[in-house]
Design an enzyme around this catalytic site. Structure first.
Site, short mmCIF file in Angstrom:
data_model
loop_
_atom_site.label_atom_id
_atom_site.label_comp_id
_atom_site.label_asym_id
_atom_site.label_seq_id
_atom_site.Cartn_x
_atom_site.Cartn_y
_atom_site.Cartn_z
N ARG A 198 -11.10 -0.49 1.83
CA ARG A 198 -12.56 -0.57 1.83
C ARG A 198 -13.10 -0.77 0.41
NH1 ARG A 198 -12.75 5.13 4.78
NH2 ARG A 198 -10.89 4.12 5.63
N LYS B 274 1.57 7.97 0.34
CA LYS B 274 1.95 8.02 1.75
C LYS B 274 3.25 8.81 1.89
CE LYS B 274 -0.25 3.77 3.38
NZ LYS B 274 -1.23 4.41 4.27
N ASP C 95 0.84 -1.20 0.00
CA ASP C 95 0.00 0.00 0.00
C ASP C 95 0.88 1.26 0.00
OD1 ASP C 95 -1.91 1.93 0.26
OD2 ASP C 95 -2.50 1.41 2.32
N ASP D 271 0.07 -4.97 4.79
CA ASP D 271 -1.31 -4.56 4.56
C ASP D 271 -2.14 -5.72 3.99
OD1 ASP D 271 -3.12 -2.56 4.95
OD2 ASP D 271 -2.87 -1.66 2.97
N GLU E 187 -7.99 2.57 0.27
CA GLU E 187 -8.17 1.57 -0.79
C GLU E 187 -8.73 0.25 -0.27
OE1 GLU E 187 -5.45 1.93 0.84
OE2 GLU E 187 -4.98 -0.16 1.27
N1 BES Z 1 -3.35 0.24 5.21
C1 BES Z 1 -3.71 1.51 5.71
C2 BES Z 1 -3.99 1.50 7.21
C3 BES Z 1 -2.84 1.20 8.12
C4 BES Z 1 -2.15 2.23 8.72
C5 BES Z 1 -2.49 -0.09 8.44
C6 BES Z 1 -1.13 1.95 9.59
C7 BES Z 1 -1.46 -0.37 9.31
C8 BES Z 1 -0.79 0.66 9.91
C9 BES Z 1 -4.94 2.01 4.99
O1 BES Z 1 -5.09 1.62 3.68
C10 BES Z 1 -4.88 3.50 4.99
O2 BES Z 1 -4.03 4.04 4.35
N2 BES Z 1 -5.78 4.13 5.74
C11 BES Z 1 -5.85 5.53 5.83
C12 BES Z 1 -7.28 5.92 5.55
C13 BES Z 1 -7.48 7.39 5.33
C14 BES Z 1 -6.81 7.83 4.06
C15 BES Z 1 -8.96 7.65 5.23
C16 BES Z 1 -5.46 5.95 7.22
O3 BES Z 1 -5.86 5.31 8.18
O4 BES Z 1 -4.72 6.92 7.36
ZN ZN Z 2 -4.17 -0.13 3.14
MN MN Z 3 -4.10 2.93 2.32
#
Ligand code: BES
Ligand code: ZN
Ligand code: MN
Length: 491
Positions: free
Chosen positions: A343, A268, A261, A279, A341
């Site tokens: 969801r 990111k 991811d 992920d 992504e």
């Molecule tokens: N895979 C990430 C969530 C994650 C963060 C998992 C840290 C493990 C450790 C997910 O896809 C993500 O990026 N979530 C975002 C959502 C936001 C953009 C609405 C998040 O939580 O920042």
């Molecule tokens: Zn993710």
């Molecule tokens: Mn993500």
């Protein structure tokens, strides 16, 4: 940690006893304490009885060494405490390089109301989890580690049988950890599908992989779009445990399987990408649970697993913020953030589960939000489940496995927060509010009413930052054991 762990045999080198804080040895343990060396050791100042505290004695008789492990306060003793104690014993055994240990803790456990089979299971799980090693990515640049093969036994047949089962479940959970550890240049969606195929063949599960044109035919809008930018193409992996009757409604287990991811075009930043090979851990746990279901639990009920596998990457072909996706259940989604992504691919699996599988219940596991890590840390997974019956089952499986869940709320206001001015819903509301709940609220648009559904956000618990309890720093396989317990108890 160990070369291998086997159960049974006689004439162990080490005797393992346990004692509660402020208490001496139980009767069965006293009978084995030749020369009273263990009782004498418990009079030493260090023998506090704190959970996991280790005291040693060296008898003249049958055993070379006695390990007496602290079990904490008797009133607070649980199978989870026993896992911690057994892991402490395991670490000590690995250090001493002793090859065999006889566990005589069933008496102490019985005093605290835990029957020998359950106690044996907990001990076996802890030792099995502790024993996980993954050194296939080591090269010639270091010393190869020396490990001993461990044999464990008990005078209680029930305790031994429990250990056997606990070790088997841990073997399944360890599968998830090895997959999690596999780097993203190897563990692509296609590679995950190969692993699923090989495991299914070996364990006796059906396996089907939907990819390429099939994804278009099935209108897996999330997988197609999230996976577009990567040369490692997305796929939907479906596994099935047939159970006894084809007719019974199956349990459906869904796992987010994002092999990497990057965040996509909503890239990111500030090292937020490091570790995103994990992920895929929702899918890894579901795969491992299916292994446990096929090799250990073997339930009468049918169980279906869906792994939504993709790599969220960047290229000129990437899906973008502002794109609108149309799902097979008719719901349209405005993409506001390509980093939300998970969801989007889970929505495909939820639609499919509700439309095609006629499920008794649906449970999804996903490393979905950083927000759940902020809220609950690494102690509890976030649980969303509005069905009282299913929630009770998940909570019971949580207590049985020691994989903790904490309920988070759902409300129409959260669902309204996801409304879009352009499409039906957005994939993320930029208001920075309640991110884990936003994720669950989004997913709820893809689950048919009246189908019991539970969403577990495992972003905080899928990996451990340090050696603790039965885990070493790294992936925990969180969910594999909980799902195995859930299925075992589901009639
Ligand atoms: N895979 C990430 C969530 C994650 C963060 C998992 C840290 C493990 C450790 C997910 O896809 C993500 O990026 N979530 C975002 C959502 C936001 C953009 C609405 C998040 O939580 O920042
Ligand atoms: Zn993710
Ligand atoms: Mn993500």
């Amino acid at each position: 940690m160990f070369e291998s762990i086997s159960v049974g045999g006689t004439k162990a080198a080490v005797l393992v006893l346990g004692h509660f804080q402020g208490q001496g040895l139980d009767r069965a343990a006293r009978a084995l304490d030749t020369g009273r060396v263990a009782a004498a050791a418990l009079r030493r100042g260090e023998a506090t009885g704190e959970l996991g505290r280790m005291v040693e004695a060296f008898p003249k008789g049958r055993f070379r060494r006695v390990l007496i492990v602290g079990l904490g306060k008797e009133a607070k003793f649980t199978t989870e405490a026993l896992r911690t104690a057994a892991a402490a014993v395991g670490r000590r055994l690995a250090t001493t390089k002793e090859a065999s240990a006889q566990f005589e803790v069933a008496g102490a456990c019985g005093a605290a109301g835990i029957d020998p089979h359950r106690a044996g299971r907990a001990a076996g799980e802890a030792l099995g989890l502790l024993g996980w090693v993954c050194d296939q990515f080591k090269g010639k640049g270091g010393e190869p580690p020396k490990r001993t093969a461990l044999r464990v036994s008990s005078s209680s047949d029930e305790f031994e049988a429990g250990m056997e089962r606990g070790l088997a479940v841990a073997r399944s959970a360890n599968l998830a950890r090895t997959l999690s550890e596999t780097p993203p240049n190897i563990a692509t969606p296609g590679w995950m599908a190969e692993q699923a195929r090989a495991m299914a063949k070996q364990a006796g599960l059906r396996c089907e992989v939907m990819q390429g044109e099939r994804l278009v035919k099935e209108r897996f809008e999330g997988l197609i779009n999230v996976g577009k930018a990567s040369e490692n193409k997305p796929c939907m992996i479906r596994l099935e445990w047939p159970g006894e009757g084809k007719k019974a409604e199956p349990l459906v287990l869904i796992g987010k399987t994002m092999t990497y991811d990057t965040g996509g075009l909503s890239l990111k930043v500030n090292n937020g990408m490091v570790g995103m090979k994990r992920d895929k851990d929702g899918g890894c746990a579901v795969l491992a649970a299916m292994h446990a279901i096929a090799t250990v639990v073997r339930p009468r009920r049918r169980v279906v697993a869906l792994l939504a596998a993709a790599e969220n990457s960047v290229s000129d072909e990437a899906y973008r913020p502002d794109d609108v996706l149309r799902y097979r259940n008719g719901v349209t989604v405005e993409v506001t953030n390509t980093d939300a992504e998970g969801r989007l691919v889970l929505a495909d699996a939820l639609c499919w589960a509700c439309e095609v599988e006629n499920p008794a219940a649906v449970i999804d596991l996903a490393t979905l939000t950083g927000g759940v890590v902020t809220a609950l840390g690494s102690t509890f997974a976030g649980m969303f489940c509005e069905d009282d019956g299913l929630r009770a089952r998940v909570e019971a499986a949580s207590a049985d496995s020691g994989e903790r869940v904490w309920r988070l709320p759902m409300h129409q206001e959260y669902r309204d927060m996801m409304k879009s001015p352009v499409a039906d819903i957005v994939n993320s509301n930029p208001n920075r509010k309640a991110h884990p709940i936003q994720g669950a609220a989004f997913l709820s648009y893809f689950v048919r009413e009246n189908i019991p559904w539970c969403h577990l956000d495992i972003a905080g618990v899928h990996a451990s930052e340090s050696d603790s309890g039965p885990f070493v720093k790294g992936p925990t396989g969180w969910g594999a054991r909980l799902l195995a317990s859930l299925v075992a108890a589901y009639e």
